[in-house]
Structures are given as structure tokens and as C-alpha cells.
Design a protein around this motif. Structure first.
Motif, PDB file in Angstrom:
ATOM      1  N   ASP A   1       0.809  -1.213   0.000  1.00 46.41           N
ATOM      2  CA  ASP A   1       0.000   0.000   0.000  1.00 46.41           C
ATOM      3  C   ASP A   1       0.847   1.269   0.000  1.00 46.41           C
ATOM      4  OD1 ASP A   1      -2.348  -1.489   0.047  1.00 46.41           O
ATOM      5  OD2 ASP A   1      -2.419  -1.543   2.239  1.00 46.41           O
ATOM      6  N   ARG A   2       2.151   1.123   0.263  1.00 43.01           N
ATOM      7  CA  ARG A   2       3.014   2.307   0.342  1.00 43.01           C
ATOM      8  C   ARG A   2       3.991   2.408  -0.819  1.00 43.01           C
ATOM      9  NH1 ARG A   2       5.557   3.895   6.026  1.00 43.01           N
ATOM     10  NH2 ARG A   2       7.372   3.080   4.913  1.00 43.01           N
ATOM     11  N   THR A   3       3.932   1.472  -1.776  1.00 44.53           N
ATOM     12  CA  THR A   3       4.990   1.436  -2.791  1.00 44.53           C
ATOM     13  C   THR A   3       5.071   2.723  -3.611  1.00 44.53           C
ATOM     14  OG1 THR A   3       3.490   0.257  -4.296  1.00 44.53           O
ATOM     15  CG2 THR A   3       5.020  -1.080  -2.988  1.00 44.53           C
ATOM     16  N   THR A   4       3.938   3.253  -4.034  1.00 43.34           N
ATOM     17  CA  THR A   4       3.964   4.479  -4.841  1.00 43.34           C
ATOM     18  C   THR A   4       4.557   5.632  -4.047  1.00 43.34           C
ATOM     19  OG1 THR A   4       2.053   3.771  -6.148  1.00 43.34           O
ATOM     20  CG2 THR A   4       2.559   6.133  -6.118  1.00 43.34           C
ATOM     21  N   GLN A   5       4.140   5.777  -2.793  1.00 43.36           N
ATOM     22  CA  GLN A   5       4.642   6.850  -1.945  1.00 43.36           C
ATOM     23  C   GLN A   5       6.134   6.678  -1.666  1.00 43.36           C
ATOM     24  OE1 GLN A   5       2.579   7.090   1.805  1.00 43.36           O
ATOM     25  NE2 GLN A   5       3.343   9.147   2.278  1.00 43.36           N
ATOM     26  N   GLU A   6       6.574   5.430  -1.450  1.00 44.78           N
ATOM     27  CA  GLU A   6       7.990   5.189  -1.168  1.00 44.78           C
ATOM     28  C   GLU A   6       8.860   5.452  -2.393  1.00 44.78           C
ATOM     29  OE1 GLU A   6       8.698   1.417   0.680  1.00 44.78           O
ATOM     30  OE2 GLU A   6       7.429   1.870   2.421  1.00 44.78           O
ATOM     31  N   VAL A   7       8.370   5.104  -3.580  1.00 48.34           N
ATOM     32  CA  VAL A   7       9.136   5.379  -4.802  1.00 48.34           C
ATOM     33  C   VAL A   7       9.365   6.877  -4.956  1.00 48.34           C
ATOM     34  CG1 VAL A   7       9.052   5.351  -7.325  1.00 48.34           C
ATOM     35  CG2 VAL A   7       8.467   3.289  -6.045  1.00 48.34           C
ATOM     36  N   GLU A   8       8.324   7.668  -4.762  1.00 49.46           N
ATOM     37  CA  GLU A   8       8.466   9.119  -4.927  1.00 49.46           C
ATOM     38  C   GLU A   8       9.403   9.703  -3.878  1.00 49.46           C
ATOM     39  OE1 GLU A   8       5.677  13.097  -4.940  1.00 49.46           O
ATOM     40  OE2 GLU A   8       4.944  11.271  -5.924  1.00 49.46           O
ATOM     41  N   GLU A   9       9.284   9.246  -2.627  1.00 52.26           N
ATOM     42  CA  GLU A   9      10.170   9.777  -1.593  1.00 52.26           C
ATOM     43  C   GLU A   9      11.620   9.368  -1.863  1.00 52.26           C
ATOM     44  OE1 GLU A   9      10.144   9.927   3.247  1.00 52.26           O
ATOM     45  OE2 GLU A   9       8.541  10.759   2.022  1.00 52.26           O
ATOM     46  N   ALA A  10      11.823   8.141  -2.361  1.00 50.21           N
ATOM     47  CA  ALA A  10      13.179   7.706  -2.700  1.00 50.21           C
ATOM     48  C   ALA A  10      13.781   8.596  -3.775  1.00 50.21           C
ATOM     49  CB  ALA A  10      13.154   6.251  -3.168  1.00 50.21           C
ATOM     50  N   LEU A  11      12.990   8.957  -4.777  1.00 48.88           N
ATOM     51  CA  LEU A  11      13.495   9.830  -5.836  1.00 48.88           C
ATOM     52  C   LEU A  11      13.877  11.203  -5.284  1.00 48.88           C
ATOM     53  CD1 LEU A  11      11.009   8.879  -8.697  1.00 48.88           C
ATOM     54  CD2 LEU A  11      13.504   8.690  -8.817  1.00 48.88           C
ATOM     55  N   ARG A  12      13.114  11.703  -4.354  1.00 45.20           N
ATOM     56  CA  ARG A  12      13.448  13.003  -3.759  1.00 45.20           C
ATOM     57  C   ARG A  12      14.752  12.920  -2.966  1.00 45.20           C
ATOM     58  NH1 ARG A  12       9.654  16.400  -4.795  1.00 45.20           N
ATOM     59  NH2 ARG A  12       7.539  15.670  -5.250  1.00 45.20           N
ATOM     60  N   ILE A  13      14.928  11.828  -2.241  1.00 46.25           N
ATOM     61  CA  ILE A  13      16.161  11.657  -1.467  1.00 46.25           C
ATOM     62  C   ILE A  13      17.358  11.556  -2.398  1.00 46.25           C
ATOM     63  CG2 ILE A  13      17.408  10.069   0.057  1.00 46.25           C
ATOM     64  CD1 ILE A  13      14.625   9.401   1.299  1.00 46.25           C
ATOM     65  N   ILE A  14      17.233  10.759  -3.448  1.00 47.12           N
ATOM     66  CA  ILE A  14      18.338  10.565  -4.389  1.00 47.12           C
ATOM     67  C   ILE A  14      18.649  11.872  -5.113  1.00 47.12           C
ATOM     68  CG2 ILE A  14      18.973   9.401  -6.543  1.00 47.12           C
ATOM     69  CD1 ILE A  14      17.339   6.970  -5.422  1.00 47.12           C
ATOM     70  N   GLY A  15      17.611  12.604  -5.536  1.00 46.59           N
ATOM     71  CA  GLY A  15      17.836  13.879  -6.216  1.00 46.59           C
ATOM     72  C   GLY A  15      18.585  14.883  -5.357  1.00 46.59           C
ATOM     73  N   GLN A  16      18.389  14.806  -4.030  1.00 51.04           N
ATOM     74  CA  GLN A  16      19.086  15.718  -3.118  1.00 51.04           C
ATOM     75  C   GLN A  16      20.460  15.192  -2.720  1.00 51.04           C
ATOM     76  OE1 GLN A  16      16.719  17.015   0.249  1.00 51.04           O
ATOM     77  NE2 GLN A  16      14.843  16.984  -0.955  1.00 51.04           N
TER      78      GLN A  16
END
Length: 395
Positions: free
Chosen positions: A127-142
Motif C-alpha cells: 500500500d506504500r509502494t507508490t509513496q515510497e518510490v516518490e520519496e526515494a526519488l526526492r532523497i536521491i535527487g538531493q
């Protein structure tokens, strides 16, 4: 337009010996793709999907290929970004190391890895996969743009730490998202990242997906960007087998795609194990239709709506046949808005010889056709511009 190929490490009738040979064959194809003028290879990440994808450690596969090549770009298509698959900081560290050692050749795609088989293996909350993918991208981008990463999001908090090493590309390798629906295309555009379009439905559907992506690009404010580096690249899947004998190419390609579609149906939709039997002289187009009908019947049986994506993988209108057939199909994808043709050659039942010959035909006939066409169009534009400038000077 760019040309690439994607590796699933698909395997019908899996045994340990076949699996080991398959992965060696994939490396051989990837190295040959550079010789044949391809711009990029992609490797998926999947776990525990017997009869489908045995590419469980793409970072190792891509590193091995990078060490044996010099120019071809190396793409994660994609990393499973939910945290129990891969912590975002570990993704950033591994990706930067590979980008550095490959001389700045890495591209990094993100995806959910959302089958129950995979999420249950690693304890991922579906249930959290979409939210976790987006947060991971934000972390990696920073992580790659600061001397020290400090992040506080809805799901993760990371105190000040340096993320080492820094990648070769500045500020970081291009970011992508796996997209199969209009919603994910819209979100990719809003996040400012490229789209890896996995659709099988054909050029008309690709055109609709491109329109959705472009509409979201035009409407975005930039508030949701995951990085200061925006990537608007649109890469489109293209199943293909190309041989001098076009009928044989269509038979081999359709058979391989049927295996692929059945494997996807098994792991994503709960249908039966893929039919591994290859019957000499079988009407593969008829078998493909029969397999699609079985999926529809299964969905009806469980009272599940039959949406277009449910049977898209059984559409056999792809680049199967001669080089001329492939060129005609790629023209349609180009006109639909593809920035990159992402060839799917290595499907579970396709022999290695057919894979290698397909790459040779693309390298010697298909890719040169489009590069020569692009060169002529560029030269024509430059000539027209020079003539217009001359007329302006004469006045």
C-alpha cells in the motif's frame, strides 16, 4: 532519436544450467549492442519471478557490462525503490559508484516492483509502494547535490551525512520512472523525470501516452520536481525480432511475446504458469489470441474488470519481420512521439542466435536508416537557414 535494448533475463523451462547460460547470453548481447551502434542498454530488477525475470541484481549485471564496453550507456530500467527492496541512500551510493567507474554512462530509473511474490519476499508494504518510490526519488535527487544529505519526509528522516562517492555526471545521472498508465506518466512529468513506457498496445496508444505526458509537462509548476536537473525523455518499448526470413521472425517473436505475456499474467494477474511447449508449425498468432482469451475468461471468473492493459501484452503488432518491417514500425513509434526505441529482444523462448541476428540487423539496417534520415533533415534545415540568411543580407 535514440536506440536501446532492455534485459529482463526471461527464462522458459528454467533450470540452473539454463539460467547460468541465459545470463552469459545477455552479457554477450549487451556487448554486441555497443558494436552495433545502440545508444543504451537497460536492465530490470525483479525478485523470485520464476518463468519471468531472473534479473535480480541489475547493478552487478550493469557493472559487468560497463567493464566490457566503452561508449554504450548503462541504464537501470528500473531499480525497485520501495525501502525494503533498496534503501534510497544505498541506491544513490551504488549508482554514483557505477556512474563514476563507467565514465558517466549511467541512467537511473525507478519502479515499484509491486507483485505480491516480490513484496512478500522482502516484506514490502504494497500500500506504500507508490509513496515510497516518490520519496526515494526526492532523497536521491538531493543526495547528489549537497555536501551532506539531510532529509525529513513523510516516511523517512535522515540526519546530516555525506553520501559518497559523488557521480561523474553533474549534478547526477538522468532520472526516469517506469510508466504504464496515464496517471504514472502525468506524475513522471510533474516530478521532472523521464518516462520508460512499457506499453504493448501499439503506436496509437503510445501517441495517447505521449499526449498525456506532454500535457502534464505544459501544466506543471515545478513545485514537485525531485531535482534541479529536469529530464523530459520519453522512451518506448518495442518488442522485435528481425531476420532475413520475415515469416520466421514473426513466428519466433510472437512465440516469445506470448511467453512474456503469459508470465506477466501469471505473476501480476494470477493466471496459470506460462505454456512452455513449443509446437513446430504452430499458428503463433492464433495461440496468442487464445492466450488473451484465457486471461479475459480468468478475469470474468473473478469478477475483475477487463481494462485495456489486461490484454495489451498480447498485441503482436510490433517490429517482427524483416528490417524493412522494423523500419516501418519504428516510423510509427517516432511519429507517435518516441524519443527512444527500447528494443525488447530477449524474450523467454527466443534462441540466442535469433537475438544476435536481430541486433545485427538493427545495427546494419534499421538504426542507420534513421540516423541517415536525421542527418539529411539536419542538412536540409541548415541549407534552408543559410539561404534565408543570404536572402536577408541581399535585401
Amino acid at each position: 532519436m535514440k536506440f536501446s535494448m532492455i534485459f529482463e533475463a526471461q527464462l522458459a523451462d528454467p533450470t540452473v544450467e539454463r539460467e547460468h547460460q541465459l545470463l552469459r547470453d545477455c552479457v554477450e548481447q549487451a556487448v554486441f549492442a555497443e558494436e552495433m551502434g545502440f545508444d543504451r542498454i537497460w536492465a530490470v530488477e525483479h525478485h523470485a519471478l520464476k518463468w519471468y525475470a531472473h534479473m535480480s541484481a541489475p547493478e552487478i549485471f550493469l557493472t559487468w557490462v560497463a567493464a566490457r564496453t566503452t561508449t554504450i550507456r548503462i541504464g537501470h530500467g528500473v531499480v525497485c525503490m520501495p525501502f525494503n527492496f533498496n534503501h534510497p541512500v544505498r541506491v544513490a551510493e551504488r549508482a554514483a559508484m557505477l556512474d563514476l567507474l563507467s565514465g558517466g554512462r549511467l541512467d537511473l530509473g525507478a519502479g515499484r516492483g509491486g507483485t505480491e511474490q516480490e513484496t512478500s519476499l522482502c516484506g514490502v508494504d504494497r500500500d506504500r509502494t507508490t509513496q515510497e518510490v516518490e520519496e526515494a526519488l526526492r532523497i536521491i535527487g538531493q543526495a547528489w547535490q549537497k555536501d551532506e544529505l539531510e532529509y525529513e519526509g513523510e516516511l523517512l528522516r535522515i540526519g546530516p551525512h555525506p553520501v559518497l562517492p559523488r557521480p561523474r555526471q553533474t549534478p547526477h545521472p538522468p532520472l526516469f520512472l517506469a510508466c504504464s498508465r496515464a496517471e504514472t506518466l502525468t506524475r513522471a512529468a510533474e516530478l521532472g523525470i523521464g518516462a520508460l513506457v512499457m506499453g504493448f498496445a501499439g503506436p496509437e496508444a503510445v501517441g495517447q501516452m505521449r499526449a498525456a505526458y506532454d500535457a502534464a509537462r505544459a501544466a506543471r509548476s515545478g513545485d514537485s520536481f525531485v531535482s534541479t536537473a529536469v529530464n523530459d525523455h520519453f522512451s518506448v518499448l518495442c518488442p522485435t525480432i528481425v531476420l532475413d526470413d520475415g515469416a520466421e521472425a514473426r513466428r519466433i517473436g510472437t512465440r516469445g511475446q506470448r511467453f512474456f505475456a503469459q508470465a506477466i499474467g501469471h505473476w501480476y494477474g494470477g493466471t496459470g504458469v506460462p505454456d512452455e511447449a513449443v509446437v513446430e508449425g504452430a499458428d503463433e498468432a492464433a495461440e496468442m489470441r487464445k492466450a488473451a482469451e484465457q486471461v479475459v475468461a480468468r478475469l470474468h471468473e473473478h469478477d475483475i474488470p477487463v481494462r485495456p492493459n489486461a490484454t495489451a501484452t498480447f498485441n503482436a503488432d510490433h517490429a517482427y519481420g524483416t528490417a524493412e518491417d522494423a523500419i516501418a514500425h519504428v516510423k510509427r513509434l517516432r511519429d507517435a512521439g518516441a524519443d527512444e526505441i527500447m528494443c525488447l529482444v530477449q524474450m523467454g523462448t527466443v534462441p540466442q542466435a535469433a537475438c544476435m541476428e536481430t541486433l545485427r540487423q538493427w545495427g546494419e539496417k534499421v538504426i542507420p536508416y534513421f540516423r541517415e534520415t536525421a542527418s539529411r533533415e539536419t542538412a536540409s534545415r541548415e541549407t534552408a537557414s543559410q539561404e534565408a540568411a543570404s536572402r536577408g543580407t541581399a535585401r
